[in-house]
Design a protein around this motif. Structure first.
Motif, PDB file in Angstrom:
ATOM      1  N   SER A  26       0.848  -1.190   0.000  1.00 59.53           N
ATOM      2  CA  SER A  26       0.000   0.000   0.000  1.00 59.53           C
ATOM      3  C   SER A  26       0.883   1.239   0.000  1.00 59.53           C
ATOM      4  CB  SER A  26      -0.923   0.003   1.222  1.00 59.53           C
ATOM      5  OG  SER A  26      -0.166   0.102   2.415  1.00 59.53           O
ATOM      6  N   SER A  27       0.447   2.245  -0.690  1.00 61.20           N
ATOM      7  CA  SER A  27       1.226   3.471  -0.838  1.00 61.20           C
ATOM      8  C   SER A  27       1.036   4.353   0.401  1.00 61.20           C
ATOM      9  CB  SER A  27       0.814   4.191  -2.119  1.00 61.20           C
ATOM     10  OG  SER A  27       1.724   5.226  -2.392  1.00 61.20           O
ATOM     11  N   THR A  28       1.506   3.833   1.520  1.00 60.22           N
ATOM     12  CA  THR A  28       1.397   4.503   2.818  1.00 60.22           C
ATOM     13  C   THR A  28       2.732   4.365   3.548  1.00 60.22           C
ATOM     14  OG1 THR A  28       0.701   2.481   3.946  1.00 60.22           O
ATOM     15  CG2 THR A  28      -1.054   3.865   2.999  1.00 60.22           C
ATOM     16  N   PRO A  29       2.960   5.173   4.581  1.00 65.24           N
ATOM     17  CA  PRO A  29       4.183   4.977   5.368  1.00 65.24           C
ATOM     18  C   PRO A  29       4.288   3.561   5.931  1.00 65.24           C
ATOM     19  CG  PRO A  29       3.255   7.119   5.852  1.00 65.24           C
ATOM     20  CD  PRO A  29       2.245   6.394   4.978  1.00 65.24           C
ATOM     21  N   ARG A  30       3.166   2.993   6.324  1.00 62.87           N
ATOM     22  CA  ARG A  30       3.190   1.614   6.822  1.00 62.87           C
ATOM     23  C   ARG A  30       3.631   0.644   5.727  1.00 62.87           C
ATOM     24  NH1 ARG A  30      -1.761  -2.102   8.969  1.00 62.87           N
ATOM     25  NH2 ARG A  30      -0.463  -3.657   9.963  1.00 62.87           N
ATOM     26  N   GLY A  31       3.147   0.852   4.499  1.00 59.86           N
ATOM     27  CA  GLY A  31       3.565   0.014   3.381  1.00 59.86           C
ATOM     28  C   GLY A  31       5.057   0.121   3.119  1.00 59.86           C
ATOM     29  N   ALA A  32       5.598   1.334   3.235  1.00 61.62           N
ATOM     30  CA  ALA A  32       7.042   1.526   3.028  1.00 61.62           C
ATOM     31  C   ALA A  32       7.846   0.789   4.094  1.00 61.62           C
ATOM     32  CB  ALA A  32       7.375   3.018   3.032  1.00 61.62           C
ATOM     33  N   ARG A  33       7.403   0.869   5.349  1.00 57.92           N
ATOM     34  CA  ARG A  33       8.103   0.140   6.425  1.00 57.92           C
ATOM     35  C   ARG A  33       8.030  -1.361   6.202  1.00 57.92           C
ATOM     36  NH1 ARG A  33       5.378   3.972   9.478  1.00 57.92           N
ATOM     37  NH2 ARG A  33       3.843   2.427  10.168  1.00 57.92           N
ATOM     38  N   LEU A  34       6.865  -1.844   5.799  1.00 57.92           N
ATOM     39  CA  LEU A  34       6.701  -3.273   5.546  1.00 57.92           C
ATOM     40  C   LEU A  34       7.590  -3.737   4.390  1.00 57.92           C
ATOM     41  CD1 LEU A  34       5.279  -5.895   6.278  1.00 57.92           C
ATOM     42  CD2 LEU A  34       3.407  -5.217   4.768  1.00 57.92           C
ATOM     43  N   ALA A  35       7.702  -2.922   3.351  1.00 61.37           N
ATOM     44  CA  ALA A  35       8.574  -3.268   2.222  1.00 61.37           C
ATOM     45  C   ALA A  35      10.011  -3.458   2.698  1.00 61.37           C
ATOM     46  CB  ALA A  35       8.503  -2.183   1.156  1.00 61.37           C
ATOM     47  N   ARG A  36      10.496  -2.543   3.500  1.00 63.48           N
ATOM     48  CA  ARG A  36      11.859  -2.641   4.006  1.00 63.48           C
ATOM     49  C   ARG A  36      12.028  -3.897   4.854  1.00 63.48           C
ATOM     50  NH1 ARG A  36      14.604  -2.564   8.281  1.00 63.48           N
ATOM     51  NH2 ARG A  36      16.681  -1.739   8.458  1.00 63.48           N
ATOM     52  N   ARG A  37      11.067  -4.166   5.721  1.00 61.39           N
ATOM     53  CA  ARG A  37      11.173  -5.330   6.607  1.00 61.39           C
ATOM     54  C   ARG A  37      11.136  -6.640   5.829  1.00 61.39           C
ATOM     55  NH1 ARG A  37       8.098  -5.169  12.071  1.00 61.39           N
ATOM     56  NH2 ARG A  37       9.714  -6.693  12.450  1.00 61.39           N
ATOM     57  N   LEU A  38      10.254  -6.730   4.836  1.00 58.59           N
ATOM     58  CA  LEU A  38      10.160  -7.984   4.078  1.00 58.59           C
ATOM     59  C   LEU A  38      11.383  -8.198   3.186  1.00 58.59           C
ATOM     60  CD1 LEU A  38       6.363  -8.189   3.238  1.00 58.59           C
ATOM     61  CD2 LEU A  38       7.666  -9.502   4.906  1.00 58.59           C
ATOM     62  N   VAL A  39      11.909  -7.137   2.594  1.00 50.57           N
ATOM     63  CA  VAL A  39      13.144  -7.273   1.815  1.00 50.57           C
ATOM     64  C   VAL A  39      14.286  -7.679   2.744  1.00 50.57           C
ATOM     65  CG1 VAL A  39      14.903  -5.989   0.521  1.00 50.57           C
ATOM     66  CG2 VAL A  39      12.490  -5.803  -0.116  1.00 50.57           C
ATOM     67  N   GLU A  64      14.670   4.076   1.493  1.00 53.17           N
ATOM     68  CA  GLU A  64      14.642   5.379   0.815  1.00 53.17           C
ATOM     69  C   GLU A  64      13.751   5.352  -0.419  1.00 53.17           C
ATOM     70  OE1 GLU A  64      15.675   8.188   1.881  1.00 53.17           O
ATOM     71  OE2 GLU A  64      16.740   7.410   3.616  1.00 53.17           O
ATOM     72  N   LEU A  65      13.896   4.327  -1.254  1.00 51.71           N
ATOM     73  CA  LEU A  65      13.100   4.270  -2.487  1.00 51.71           C
ATOM     74  C   LEU A  65      11.621   4.048  -2.192  1.00 51.71           C
ATOM     75  CD1 LEU A  65      15.454   2.315  -4.922  1.00 51.71           C
ATOM     76  CD2 LEU A  65      15.208   4.791  -4.602  1.00 51.71           C
ATOM     77  N   ALA A  66      11.309   3.232  -1.178  1.00 48.96           N
ATOM     78  CA  ALA A  66       9.908   3.016  -0.818  1.00 48.96           C
ATOM     79  C   ALA A  66       9.304   4.292  -0.237  1.00 48.96           C
ATOM     80  CB  ALA A  66       9.788   1.861   0.172  1.00 48.96           C
ATOM     81  N   ALA A  67      10.052   4.992   0.598  1.00 44.23           N
ATOM     82  CA  ALA A  67       9.557   6.261   1.146  1.00 44.23           C
ATOM     83  C   ALA A  67       9.308   7.269   0.025  1.00 44.23           C
ATOM     84  CB  ALA A  67      10.553   6.819   2.162  1.00 44.23           C
ATOM     85  N   VAL A  95      11.836  -0.274  -7.360  1.00 46.40           N
ATOM     86  CA  VAL A  95      10.612   0.203  -6.728  1.00 46.40           C
ATOM     87  C   VAL A  95       9.821   0.936  -7.803  1.00 46.40           C
ATOM     88  CG1 VAL A  95       9.609   1.650  -4.923  1.00 46.40           C
ATOM     89  CG2 VAL A  95      11.714   0.360  -4.463  1.00 46.40           C
ATOM     90  N   SER A  96       8.614   0.453  -8.052  1.00 44.56           N
ATOM     91  CA  SER A  96       7.768   0.999  -9.122  1.00 44.56           C
ATOM     92  C   SER A  96       6.527   1.637  -8.516  1.00 44.56           C
ATOM     93  CB  SER A  96       7.330  -0.115 -10.079  1.00 44.56           C
ATOM     94  OG  SER A  96       8.455  -0.744 -10.653  1.00 44.56           O
ATOM     95  N   ASP A  97       6.175   2.821  -9.028  1.00 41.74           N
ATOM     96  CA  ASP A  97       4.924   3.459  -8.638  1.00 41.74           C
ATOM     97  C   ASP A  97       4.172   3.853  -9.903  1.00 41.74           C
ATOM     98  OD1 ASP A  97       5.567   6.246  -9.439  1.00 41.74           O
ATOM     99  OD2 ASP A  97       6.968   6.216  -7.761  1.00 41.74           O
ATOM    100  N   SER A 117      14.224  17.570   4.081  1.00 36.62           N
ATOM    101  CA  SER A 117      14.180  16.416   3.193  1.00 36.62           C
ATOM    102  C   SER A 117      15.098  16.673   2.012  1.00 36.62           C
ATOM    103  CB  SER A 117      12.743  16.167   2.715  1.00 36.62           C
ATOM    104  OG  SER A 117      12.289  17.274   1.971  1.00 36.62           O
ATOM    105  N   GLY A 118      15.144  15.702   1.107  1.00 34.12           N
ATOM    106  CA  GLY A 118      15.939  15.884  -0.100  1.00 34.12           C
ATOM    107  C   GLY A 118      17.275  15.181  -0.117  1.00 34.12           C
ATOM    108  N   ARG A 119      17.509  14.310   0.843  1.00 36.50           N
ATOM    109  CA  ARG A 119      18.802  13.629   0.906  1.00 36.50           C
ATOM    110  C   ARG A 119      18.726  12.143   0.548  1.00 36.50           C
ATOM    111  NH1 ARG A 119      18.311  17.439   4.576  1.00 36.50           N
ATOM    112  NH2 ARG A 119      19.939  19.013   4.748  1.00 36.50           N
ATOM    113  N   GLY A 120      17.539  11.624   0.342  1.00 33.02           N
ATOM    114  CA  GLY A 120      17.368  10.200   0.092  1.00 33.02           C
ATOM    115  C   GLY A 120      18.090   9.703  -1.138  1.00 33.02           C
ATOM    116  N   LEU A 121      17.927  10.401  -2.261  1.00 35.39           N
ATOM    117  CA  LEU A 121      18.607   9.965  -3.486  1.00 35.39           C
ATOM    118  C   LEU A 121      20.112  10.192  -3.412  1.00 35.39           C
ATOM    119  CD1 LEU A 121      16.071  10.974  -6.265  1.00 35.39           C
ATOM    120  CD2 LEU A 121      16.518   8.718  -5.292  1.00 35.39           C
ATOM    121  N   LEU A 122      20.552  11.157  -2.609  1.00 35.11           N
ATOM    122  CA  LEU A 122      21.990  11.304  -2.380  1.00 35.11           C
ATOM    123  C   LEU A 122      22.533  10.051  -1.699  1.00 35.11           C
ATOM    124  CD1 LEU A 122      22.204  15.005  -1.170  1.00 35.11           C
ATOM    125  CD2 LEU A 122      23.187  14.067  -3.260  1.00 35.11           C
ATOM    126  N   LEU A 123      21.796   9.554  -0.696  1.00 35.77           N
ATOM    127  CA  LEU A 123      22.199   8.312  -0.030  1.00 35.77           C
ATOM    128  C   LEU A 123      22.235   7.149  -1.008  1.00 35.77           C
ATOM    129  CD1 LEU A 123      20.270   8.439   3.350  1.00 35.77           C
ATOM    130  CD2 LEU A 123      22.733   8.296   3.045  1.00 35.77           C
TER     131      LEU A 123
END
Length: 150
Positions: A26-39, A64-67, A95-97, A117-123
């Motif tokens: 799901s395109s939510t913060p919870r979905g992003a956390r779950l993506a990281r945990r499952l990967v 970062e990409l899921a967020a 990560v596809s949207d 914000s703005g540092r994710g892609l730098l990382l």
């Protein structure tokens, strides 16, 4: 301005992945956390144990990409997808949207020191061996991918 990735639309994909994991979230913060945990869990199952450098690097890239998919690629009612593949040379995360009009910049600039914000892609650019974006293959949208060498 510094180019931090190789934005080649025809960047080679990992040929015949040895292992693959794909899931929609799901395109939510919870979905992003779950993506990281499952990967992270899948990487551990593939022999890249928790706490190892490659595991930690990929978990951070996925986070970062899921967020970014949730924050910048969100379309109401649409999920984002994460795909992890392993080849003899590299691990690749995609990560596809479904948002076509908002694509990451080809040159990532350092944000102002007081920016929140703005540092994710730098990382991602510093952690991955290479990364970029391509149009989504099977549906409208985009895929942001990153590869880490094994």
């Amino acid at each position: 301005m510094e180019a931090l990735h190789q934005p080649s639309p025809d960047a080679p994909r990992i040929a015949a992945p040895a292992r693959e994991f794909t899931m929609r979230f799901s395109s939510t913060p919870r979905g992003a956390r779950l993506a990281r945990r499952l990967v992270s869990h899948r990487l551990d199952g593939w022999g890249y144990g928790y706490g190892t450098p490659l595991h930690e690097t990929l978990a951070l890239i996925v986070a970062e990409l899921a967020a970014n998919a949730v924050r910048h690629g969100h379309v109401p009612g649409r999920d984002f997808e994460v795909r992890l593949t392993e080849s003899p040379d590299a691990l690749r995360v995609e990560v596809s949207d479904t948002r076509t009009e908002r694509t990451p910049p080809t040159v990532v600039e350092l944000p102002a020191p007081d920016a929140e914000s703005g540092r994710g892609l730098l990382l991602v650019g510093h952690l991955a061996a290479r990364w970029g974006t391509v149009p989504r293959a099977a549906a409208p949208g985009k895929t942001v991918w990153a590869e880490c060498l094994r």
